[in-house]
Design a protein around this motif. Structure first.
Motif, mmCIF file in Angstrom:
data_model
loop_
_atom_site.group_PDB
_atom_site.id
_atom_site.type_symbol
_atom_site.label_atom_id
_atom_site.label_comp_id
_atom_site.label_asym_id
_atom_site.label_seq_id
_atom_site.Cartn_x
_atom_site.Cartn_y
_atom_site.Cartn_z
ATOM 1 N N LYS A 85 -19.428 50.129 32.603
ATOM 2 C CA LYS A 85 -18.290 49.421 33.327
ATOM 3 C C LYS A 85 -17.646 48.662 32.249
ATOM 4 O O LYS A 85 -18.039 48.210 31.200
ATOM 5 C CB LYS A 85 -18.959 48.481 34.215
ATOM 6 N N PRO A 86 -16.264 48.600 32.509
ATOM 7 C CA PRO A 86 -15.348 47.573 31.734
ATOM 8 C C PRO A 86 -15.590 46.436 31.603
ATOM 9 O O PRO A 86 -16.200 45.769 32.743
ATOM 10 C CB PRO A 86 -13.799 47.966 32.347
ATOM 11 N N LYS A 87 -15.560 45.762 30.577
ATOM 12 C CA LYS A 87 -15.788 44.210 30.569
ATOM 13 C C LYS A 87 -14.512 43.347 30.828
ATOM 14 O O LYS A 87 -13.577 43.542 30.141
ATOM 15 C CB LYS A 87 -16.384 43.880 29.246
ATOM 16 N N LEU A 89 -13.268 39.339 30.905
ATOM 17 C CA LEU A 89 -13.384 38.151 30.724
ATOM 18 C C LEU A 89 -12.561 37.139 31.606
ATOM 19 O O LEU A 89 -11.298 37.237 31.273
ATOM 20 C CB LEU A 89 -13.161 37.829 29.287
ATOM 21 N N ALA A 108 -16.504 46.261 37.578
ATOM 22 C CA ALA A 108 -16.537 45.855 36.275
ATOM 23 C C ALA A 108 -17.422 44.779 36.080
ATOM 24 O O ALA A 108 -18.059 44.026 36.823
ATOM 25 C CB ALA A 108 -14.933 45.154 35.833
ATOM 26 N N ASP A 109 -17.923 44.438 34.817
ATOM 27 C CA ASP A 109 -18.861 43.486 34.433
ATOM 28 C C ASP A 109 -18.164 42.347 34.078
ATOM 29 O O ASP A 109 -17.295 42.335 33.099
ATOM 30 C CB ASP A 109 -19.798 44.083 33.336
ATOM 31 N N ILE A 110 -18.187 41.299 34.939
ATOM 32 C CA ILE A 110 -17.281 40.127 34.885
ATOM 33 C C ILE A 110 -18.098 38.627 34.265
ATOM 34 O O ILE A 110 -19.182 38.288 34.749
ATOM 35 C CB ILE A 110 -16.682 39.730 36.091
ATOM 36 N N LYS A 111 -17.300 38.289 33.135
ATOM 37 C CA LYS A 111 -18.048 36.971 32.551
ATOM 38 C C LYS A 111 -16.864 36.097 32.889
ATOM 39 O O LYS A 111 -15.975 35.951 32.543
ATOM 40 C CB LYS A 111 -18.370 37.175 31.113
ATOM 41 N N ASP A 130 -18.002 38.791 21.961
ATOM 42 C CA ASP A 130 -18.072 40.397 22.633
ATOM 43 C C ASP A 130 -16.584 40.634 22.596
ATOM 44 O O ASP A 130 -15.631 40.186 22.251
ATOM 45 C CB ASP A 130 -18.533 40.166 23.873
ATOM 46 N N PRO A 132 -14.090 42.011 25.015
ATOM 47 C CA PRO A 132 -13.552 42.393 26.511
ATOM 48 C C PRO A 132 -12.557 43.496 26.727
ATOM 49 O O PRO A 132 -11.761 43.764 25.737
ATOM 50 C CB PRO A 132 -13.133 41.326 26.995
ATOM 51 N N ASP A 133 -12.541 44.200 27.648
ATOM 52 C CA ASP A 133 -11.496 45.304 27.999
ATOM 53 C C ASP A 133 -10.269 44.492 28.559
ATOM 54 O O ASP A 133 -9.162 44.941 28.264
ATOM 55 C CB ASP A 133 -11.989 46.525 28.969
#
Length: 226
Positions: A85-87, A89, A108-111, A130, A132-133
């Motif tokens: 999955k796209p990251k 931020l 997406a993986d969300i931070k 990291d 992010p995309d």
């Protein structure tokens, strides 16, 4: 007397002939034995060469299989494992505190990280390790109360430029300021900042906007009263 001597010589010569014949026969057998040994050695040599050739061929095929097999396995693994999955931020002021990122999207993986000012945001991004995309910034809410609109835009532009330089493939979503109801000054500055945002960033390919001018409260349009 002469006859006896001649007879003796004949017998001796006959014995010598027999001995020579035996020696000749022995020599013939020896040569035949050597010839047979040579033939056997040649056969063994040919057999060894054939075995060596077979072993070499087997080794080459084995090496080829060893070389090809990992790639085949890797292709199978790639097909079986879903793409990463796209990251994303998500950096913003305390306004994003109540946003549950797991409910935003499963794609997406969300931070989510809270940073109260543009300076805080800049410092955080400079140390973020990291890659992010996508970067989502909701970072203007507090600064518009202490800085002029142009100062806010210039600082935000620096942040986006630094992030794009650090992560060349980054896409960035800039959140417009939300409608302000605390003072006419903040409301006006927010509107100016939103206009300047579009003017400053619209022609940049990797920049997108999140527009909040259509926000509703309890299903109704926000009414501004001062």
């Amino acid at each position: 007397m002469k006859f006896s001597l001649l007879k003796s010589q004949l017998q001796t010569e006959k014995g010598n002939n027999v001995l020579l014949q035996e020696q000749f026969n022995s020599a013939i057998k020896h040569e035949q034995s050597m010839l047979e040994d040579t033939r056997n050695q040649i056969k063994l040599m040919k057999l060894d060469e054939a075995q060596d050739e077979i072993l070499q061929l087997k080794s080459n095929i084995s090496a080829s299989l060893d070389e090809a097999t990992p790639r085949s396995i890797q292709k199978e693994v790639v097909r079986e494992v879903p793409p990463a999955k796209p990251k994303l931020l998500f950096v913003g002021t305390s306004n994003i505190q109540g946003i549950h990122v797991e409910k935003l999207t499963q794609a997406a993986d969300i931070k989510k990280v809270i940073q109260y000012t543009l300076d805080d945001t800049s410092e955080f991004l400079s140390t973020f390790t990291d890659t992010p995309d996508m970067l989502v910034l909701h970072s203007l809410t507090n600064d518009l109360k202490t800085k002029q609109p142009t100062q806010c835009i210039d600082r935000l532009f620096d942040i986006v430029s630094e992030a794009s330089s650090k992560w060349p493939l980054l896409k960035c979503v800039i959140s417009f300021t939300t409608p302000r109801r605390d003072s006419i000054t903040n409301f006006t500055n927010a509107q100016i900042i939103n206009a300047l945002l579009e003017q400053k960033f619209s022609d940049i390919d990797n920049i997108f906007f999140a527009d909040h001018t259509n926000m509703l409260v309890n299903g109704k349009k926000i009414k501004i009263k001062f």
